[in-house]
Design a protein around this motif. Structure first.
Motif, PDB file in Angstrom:
ATOM      1  N   ALA A 239       0.991  -0.951   0.109  1.00  0.00           N
ATOM      2  CA  ALA A 239      -0.535   0.305   0.287  1.00  0.00           C
ATOM      3  C   ALA A 239       0.795   1.183  -0.166  1.00  0.00           C
ATOM      4  CB  ALA A 239      -1.140  -0.443   1.177  1.00  0.00           C
ATOM      5  N   GLY A 240       0.407   2.357  -0.733  1.00  0.00           N
ATOM      6  CA  GLY A 240       1.473   3.182  -0.659  1.00  0.00           C
ATOM      7  C   GLY A 240       1.999   3.637  -2.421  1.00  0.00           C
ATOM      8  N   THR A 241       2.300   1.982  -2.556  1.00  0.00           N
ATOM      9  CA  THR A 241       3.730   1.704  -3.396  1.00  0.00           C
ATOM     10  C   THR A 241       2.747   3.062  -5.192  1.00  0.00           C
ATOM     11  OG1 THR A 241       2.960  -0.416  -3.897  1.00  0.00           O
ATOM     12  CG2 THR A 241       4.974   0.273  -3.109  1.00  0.00           C
ATOM     13  N   SER A 242       2.922   2.882  -6.075  1.00  0.00           N
ATOM     14  CA  SER A 242       2.987   2.990  -7.219  1.00  0.00           C
ATOM     15  C   SER A 242       2.389   1.767  -8.092  1.00  0.00           C
ATOM     16  CB  SER A 242       3.969   3.627  -8.504  1.00  0.00           C
ATOM     17  OG  SER A 242       4.280   2.751  -8.531  1.00  0.00           O
ATOM     18  N   LEU A 243       2.838   0.476  -7.679  1.00  0.00           N
ATOM     19  CA  LEU A 243       2.474  -1.027  -8.165  1.00  0.00           C
ATOM     20  C   LEU A 243       0.527  -1.029  -7.359  1.00  0.00           C
ATOM     21  CD1 LEU A 243       2.587  -3.344  -9.581  1.00  0.00           C
ATOM     22  CD2 LEU A 243       3.919  -4.240  -6.897  1.00  0.00           C
ATOM     23  N   HIS A 244       0.289  -0.567  -6.026  1.00  0.00           N
ATOM     24  CA  HIS A 244      -0.486  -0.679  -5.997  1.00  0.00           C
ATOM     25  C   HIS A 244      -2.001   0.021  -6.603  1.00  0.00           C
ATOM     26  CE1 HIS A 244      -4.231  -0.450  -2.826  1.00  0.00           C
ATOM     27  NE2 HIS A 244      -3.185  -0.946  -2.051  1.00  0.00           N
ATOM     28  N   THR A 245      -0.818   1.267  -6.987  1.00  0.00           N
ATOM     29  CA  THR A 245      -2.268   2.397  -7.128  1.00  0.00           C
ATOM     30  C   THR A 245      -2.592   1.242  -8.689  1.00  0.00           C
ATOM     31  OG1 THR A 245      -1.432   4.081  -6.530  1.00  0.00           O
ATOM     32  CG2 THR A 245      -2.122   4.302  -8.611  1.00  0.00           C
ATOM     33  N   VAL A 246      -1.590   1.023  -9.353  1.00  0.00           N
ATOM     34  CA  VAL A 246      -1.599   1.156 -10.982  1.00  0.00           C
ATOM     35  C   VAL A 246      -2.778  -0.956 -10.968  1.00  0.00           C
ATOM     36  CG1 VAL A 246      -0.942  -0.337 -13.391  1.00  0.00           C
ATOM     37  CG2 VAL A 246       0.013   1.715 -11.740  1.00  0.00           C
ATOM     38  N   THR A 247      -2.226  -1.490 -10.076  1.00  0.00           N
ATOM     39  CA  THR A 247      -2.930  -2.928  -9.737  1.00  0.00           C
ATOM     40  C   THR A 247      -4.293  -2.004  -9.317  1.00  0.00           C
ATOM     41  OG1 THR A 247      -0.843  -3.900  -9.149  1.00  0.00           O
ATOM     42  CG2 THR A 247      -2.767  -5.022  -8.583  1.00  0.00           C
ATOM     43  N   LYS A 248      -4.929  -1.905  -8.670  1.00  0.00           N
ATOM     44  CA  LYS A 248      -6.200  -1.085  -8.423  1.00  0.00           C
ATOM     45  C   LYS A 248      -6.626  -0.703  -9.736  1.00  0.00           C
ATOM     46  CE  LYS A 248      -6.498  -1.507  -3.829  1.00  0.00           C
ATOM     47  NZ  LYS A 248      -7.926  -2.823  -3.417  1.00  0.00           N
ATOM     48  N   GLN A 249      -6.040   0.176 -10.295  1.00  0.00           N
ATOM     49  CA  GLN A 249      -6.786   0.719 -12.048  1.00  0.00           C
ATOM     50  C   GLN A 249      -7.266  -0.774 -13.192  1.00  0.00           C
ATOM     51  OE1 GLN A 249      -2.959   3.707 -12.614  1.00  0.00           O
ATOM     52  NE2 GLN A 249      -4.725   5.218 -11.322  1.00  0.00           N
ATOM     53  N   LEU A 250      -5.586  -1.221 -12.678  1.00  0.00           N
ATOM     54  CA  LEU A 250      -5.719  -2.531 -13.825  1.00  0.00           C
ATOM     55  C   LEU A 250      -6.620  -3.719 -13.555  1.00  0.00           C
ATOM     56  CD1 LEU A 250      -1.899  -3.776 -14.298  1.00  0.00           C
ATOM     57  CD2 LEU A 250      -3.302  -2.700 -15.802  1.00  0.00           C
ATOM     58  N   HIS A 251      -7.603  -3.395 -12.387  1.00  0.00           N
ATOM     59  CA  HIS A 251      -8.650  -4.791 -11.909  1.00  0.00           C
ATOM     60  C   HIS A 251     -10.167  -3.826 -12.836  1.00  0.00           C
ATOM     61  CE1 HIS A 251      -7.377  -7.295  -9.476  1.00  0.00           C
ATOM     62  NE2 HIS A 251      -6.315  -6.223  -8.881  1.00  0.00           N
ATOM     63  N   ARG A 252      -9.973  -2.289 -12.082  1.00  0.00           N
ATOM     64  CA  ARG A 252     -11.398  -1.768 -12.749  1.00  0.00           C
ATOM     65  C   ARG A 252     -11.541  -1.993 -14.467  1.00  0.00           C
ATOM     66  NH1 ARG A 252      -9.774   1.687  -8.633  1.00  0.00           N
ATOM     67  NH2 ARG A 252      -8.526   3.190  -9.939  1.00  0.00           N
ATOM     68  N   GLN A 253     -10.177  -1.860 -14.524  1.00  0.00           N
ATOM     69  CA  GLN A 253      -9.680  -1.588 -16.776  1.00  0.00           C
ATOM     70  C   GLN A 253     -10.186  -3.065 -16.973  1.00  0.00           C
ATOM     71  OE1 GLN A 253      -6.322   0.315 -18.028  1.00  0.00           O
ATOM     72  NE2 GLN A 253      -6.589  -1.570 -19.294  1.00  0.00           N
ATOM     73  N   ILE A 254      -9.847  -4.021 -16.237  1.00  0.00           N
ATOM     74  CA  ILE A 254     -10.233  -5.170 -17.091  1.00  0.00           C
ATOM     75  C   ILE A 254     -11.710  -5.473 -16.931  1.00  0.00           C
ATOM     76  CG2 ILE A 254      -9.662  -7.596 -16.390  1.00  0.00           C
ATOM     77  CD1 ILE A 254      -6.503  -6.864 -15.713  1.00  0.00           C
ATOM     78  N   LYS A 255     -12.347  -5.386 -16.071  1.00  0.00           N
ATOM     79  CA  LYS A 255     -13.523  -5.652 -15.810  1.00  0.00           C
ATOM     80  C   LYS A 255     -14.308  -5.083 -17.087  1.00  0.00           C
ATOM     81  CE  LYS A 255     -13.497  -6.107 -10.946  1.00  0.00           C
ATOM     82  NZ  LYS A 255     -14.752  -5.673  -9.371  1.00  0.00           N
ATOM     83  N   ASP A 256     -14.083  -3.368 -17.202  1.00  0.00           N
ATOM     84  CA  ASP A 256     -14.394  -2.877 -18.197  1.00  0.00           C
ATOM     85  C   ASP A 256     -14.054  -3.531 -19.751  1.00  0.00           C
ATOM     86  OD1 ASP A 256     -15.965  -0.415 -16.532  1.00  0.00           O
ATOM     87  OD2 ASP A 256     -13.908   0.339 -16.131  1.00  0.00           O
ATOM     88  N   ASP A 257     -13.015  -3.457 -19.918  1.00  0.00           N
ATOM     89  CA  ASP A 257     -12.670  -3.633 -21.533  1.00  0.00           C
ATOM     90  C   ASP A 257     -13.412  -5.394 -22.018  1.00  0.00           C
ATOM     91  OD1 ASP A 257     -10.584  -1.779 -21.314  1.00  0.00           O
ATOM     92  OD2 ASP A 257      -8.735  -3.130 -21.537  1.00  0.00           O
ATOM     93  N   TYR A 258     -13.516  -6.085 -20.232  1.00  0.00           N
ATOM     94  CA  TYR A 258     -13.523  -7.525 -20.714  1.00  0.00           C
ATOM     95  C   TYR A 258     -15.399  -6.941 -20.950  1.00  0.00           C
ATOM     96  CZ  TYR A 258     -16.668 -12.039 -19.973  1.00  0.00           C
ATOM     97  OH  TYR A 258     -16.801 -13.505 -19.568  1.00  0.00           O
ATOM     98  N   ARG A 259     -15.942  -6.169 -20.689  1.00  0.00           N
ATOM     99  CA  ARG A 259     -17.343  -6.204 -20.800  1.00  0.00           C
ATOM    100  C   ARG A 259     -17.362  -5.434 -22.138  1.00  0.00           C
ATOM    101  NH1 ARG A 259     -17.928  -3.494 -14.688  1.00  0.00           N
ATOM    102  NH2 ARG A 259     -17.273  -1.811 -15.943  1.00  0.00           N
ATOM    103  N   GLY A 260     -16.605  -4.882 -22.588  1.00  0.00           N
ATOM    104  CA  GLY A 260     -17.164  -4.419 -24.334  1.00  0.00           C
ATOM    105  C   GLY A 260     -16.430  -5.595 -24.707  1.00  0.00           C
ATOM    106  N   LEU A 261     -15.817  -6.033 -24.928  1.00  0.00           N
ATOM    107  CA  LEU A 261     -15.293  -7.822 -25.515  1.00  0.00           C
ATOM    108  C   LEU A 261     -16.912  -8.890 -25.682  1.00  0.00           C
ATOM    109  CD1 LEU A 261     -12.059  -9.268 -23.701  1.00  0.00           C
ATOM    110  CD2 LEU A 261     -12.376  -8.372 -26.592  1.00  0.00           C
ATOM    111  N   VAL A 262     -17.745  -8.788 -24.061  1.00  0.00           N
ATOM    112  CA  VAL A 262     -19.051  -9.448 -24.588  1.00  0.00           C
ATOM    113  C   VAL A 262     -19.829  -8.701 -25.289  1.00  0.00           C
ATOM    114  CG1 VAL A 262     -20.869 -10.167 -23.523  1.00  0.00           C
ATOM    115  CG2 VAL A 262     -18.719 -10.224 -22.229  1.00  0.00           C
ATOM    116  N   VAL A 263     -19.678  -7.297 -25.173  1.00  0.00           N
ATOM    117  CA  VAL A 263     -20.700  -6.820 -26.213  1.00  0.00           C
ATOM    118  C   VAL A 263     -20.232  -6.680 -27.573  1.00  0.00           C
ATOM    119  CG1 VAL A 263     -21.856  -4.086 -27.046  1.00  0.00           C
ATOM    120  CG2 VAL A 263     -21.574  -5.240 -24.929  1.00  0.00           C
ATOM    121  N   ARG A 264     -18.693  -6.807 -27.942  1.00  0.00           N
ATOM    122  CA  ARG A 264     -18.768  -6.567 -28.934  1.00  0.00           C
ATOM    123  C   ARG A 264     -18.271  -8.026 -29.784  1.00  0.00           C
ATOM    124  NH1 ARG A 264     -13.541  -3.233 -27.307  1.00  0.00           N
ATOM    125  NH2 ARG A 264     -12.753  -3.005 -29.594  1.00  0.00           N
ATOM    126  N   LEU A 265     -17.713  -8.571 -29.256  1.00  0.00           N
ATOM    127  CA  LEU A 265     -17.233  -9.824 -29.848  1.00  0.00           C
ATOM    128  C   LEU A 265     -17.897 -11.257 -29.158  1.00  0.00           C
ATOM    129  CD1 LEU A 265     -14.845 -10.935 -32.007  1.00  0.00           C
ATOM    130  CD2 LEU A 265     -13.557 -10.969 -29.706  1.00  0.00           C
TER     131      LEU A 265
END
Length: 469
Positions: A120-146
């Protein structure tokens, strides 16, 4: 997989074998000696995982080509891997490669919440949290588009979000990137070659033949019979190694912290300042890596000098049509910048879950089981805190110079005349004999500071060509 590759024209496989190693896990072992620079392995173009080959697949290709907007390179390769895995027949060669891939990864996106909180406090912690959200959003887009558009090709039980995360991590951790002569780049997976582990002790030695499209691996050093073969991923910090590849290098001399500098568009004089940032090669939001060898890059000070300009400063620059301010503008601006930076870095350090000294103690006492996720996260936190403390020390030294009026005499960028441990300012300081980068008021402070200083010291000494122990 090896028999398929041999039939496809791969060379060098008779001199290598897959094996398990105690320190790295699965890797590649030599069955004979190799000389530095000798070709070890060549994987032909026809069996590489590429976007081109995904588009050429008679079933997958039309579905991908009809998707709008087109999938990213990583998503295309991830879908290609999952598609081959899901078919069960007709892809014997590629399927054997998929079967040889790890069933799970230790990249930070797979950490449990408690494991991730260790850093906690590292840039890795921040980026990993962002990646969790981005992966969910990207997967939802893949479901709809492909996936929903071609349900006959993509059975949902084999294309879940967990499958998608696994395939993405396969791409991140095993893909090779090459620059092409025309300035473009290509990302690909090379079967068997992707089993090679990383070592900074070998030269970067994997190459892409533009004419044939083949990938070759050369010996990055001399190898004896039974040695593990390595490739060098490059000078990568632990936060990126763990995010992409699932491992860390304790005491990594390439450790860094990604400092994000940003200014709100509603801030006073934003437009004038934005033009100055752009002219200086920056933007209103700039991410700058702080490293052990360059803990306070000039771009950080350049950004903050512009950010802290007052109306009178901007008017003077406009009146004289001055160049973008790069060096010190004035003592008052410099002190404001450095005080803000010191305060901000202190705030970032206070936000780490476990402070540096406690973390060092826990690691030395075996509080974290080696090679477990929490142990990996602890090393990332350790490295980032060391970088940030060095950044703060550098800023404090520069501030002391400006406040004492010595900046113009000694030059703004010269080393601060201050003990790196106790912060005492003096003209009688001893310089570290190995890296020549920090100073101490005596032997006691040098010894007390060594644990914190040693990673930067080794990296700086290596960069300067020092051979001293």
């Amino acid at each position: 997989m090896e028999s398929w590759l041999k039939q496809s024209g791969a060379s060098g496989l008779d001199d290598l074998e897959l094996a398990d190693f105690s320190d790295t896990g699965r890797g590649v072992r030599t069955l004979r000696r190799f000389k530095d620079g000798e070709e070890i392995l060549t994987i032909p173009h026809g069996v590489l995982w590429t976007v081109e080959h995904a588009y050429a697949d008679p079933f997958l290709g039309p579905a991908l080509l009809s998707t709008r907007p087109p999938l990213s390179v990583d998503d295309t390769l991830a879908m290609y891997i999952l598609f081959v895995q899901s078919r069960g027949s007709g892809y014997d060669g590629l399927g054997s490669h998929v079967a040889a891939l790890p069933a799970s990864y230790t990249s930070s996106i797979f950490f449990a919440e408690a494991e991730l909180e260790v850093c906690a406090g590292t840039s890795l912690h921040t980026v990993t949290k962002q990646l969790h959200r981005q992966i969910k959003d990207d997967y939802r887009g893949l479901v709809v588009r492909l996936l929903e558009q071609h349900q006959e090709l993509f059975p949902r039980d084999k294309f879940t979000i967990e499958d998608y995360k696994w395939a993405l991590c396969t791409v991140w951790s095993r893909a090779m990137d090459f620059k092409l002569p025309n300035g473009d780049s290509i990302r690909l997976l090379a079967p068997f070659a992707d089993m090679l582990n990383h070592s900074s002790e070998v030269r970067q030695s994997h190459v892409y033949d533009v004419l044939s499209g083949d990938v070759s691996v050369l010996a990055g050093k001399d190898y004896e019979l039974g040695d593990q073969v390595f490739i060098n991923y490059g000078p990568i910090p632990n936060n990126r190694l763990l995010r992409l590849y699932g491992f860390v290098v304790p005491g990594n001399p390439n450790d860094s912290y990604d400092l994000v500098l940003t200014t709100h568009p509603m801030a006073p004089f934003f437009e004038q300042k934005h033009k100055l940032w752009v002219s200086a090669g920056l933007d209103s939001t700039s991410t700058i890596s702080l490293t052990l060898t360059d803990p306070l890059p000039s771009s950080v000070l350049r950004y903050l000098r512009i950010q802290r300009l007052h109306q009178s400063d901007l008017a003077l620059i406009a009146h004289h049509q001055s160049d973008v301010p790069v060096e010190k503008i004035s003592d008052s601006n410099e002190m404001e910048v450095l005080r803000f930076l010191i305060e901000s870095i202190s705030g970032i350090l206070d936000g780490f879950g476990t402070q540096l000294e406690k973390l060092e103690e826990q690691l030395s006492e075996g509080f974290y089981s080696p090679d477990r996720n929490a142990w990996l996260a602890a090393h990332v936190s350790l490295g980032e805190q060391r970088v940030l403390r060095l950044t703060r020390e550098t800023a404090e030294g520069l501030l002391a110079e400006v406040e004492s009026g010595s900046g113009n005499k000694r030059g703004l960028w010269s080393a601060p005349a201050q003990c790196a441990k106790c912060k005492k300012v003096s003209v009688q300081l001893m310089r570290c004999g190995r890296c020549n980068a920090v100073m101490y008021c005596g032997r006691a402070c040098q010894v007390a500071h060594y644990r914190e200083h040693k990673a930067m010291c080794r990296a700086t000494a290596s960069k300067n060509g020092s051979q001293r122990d």
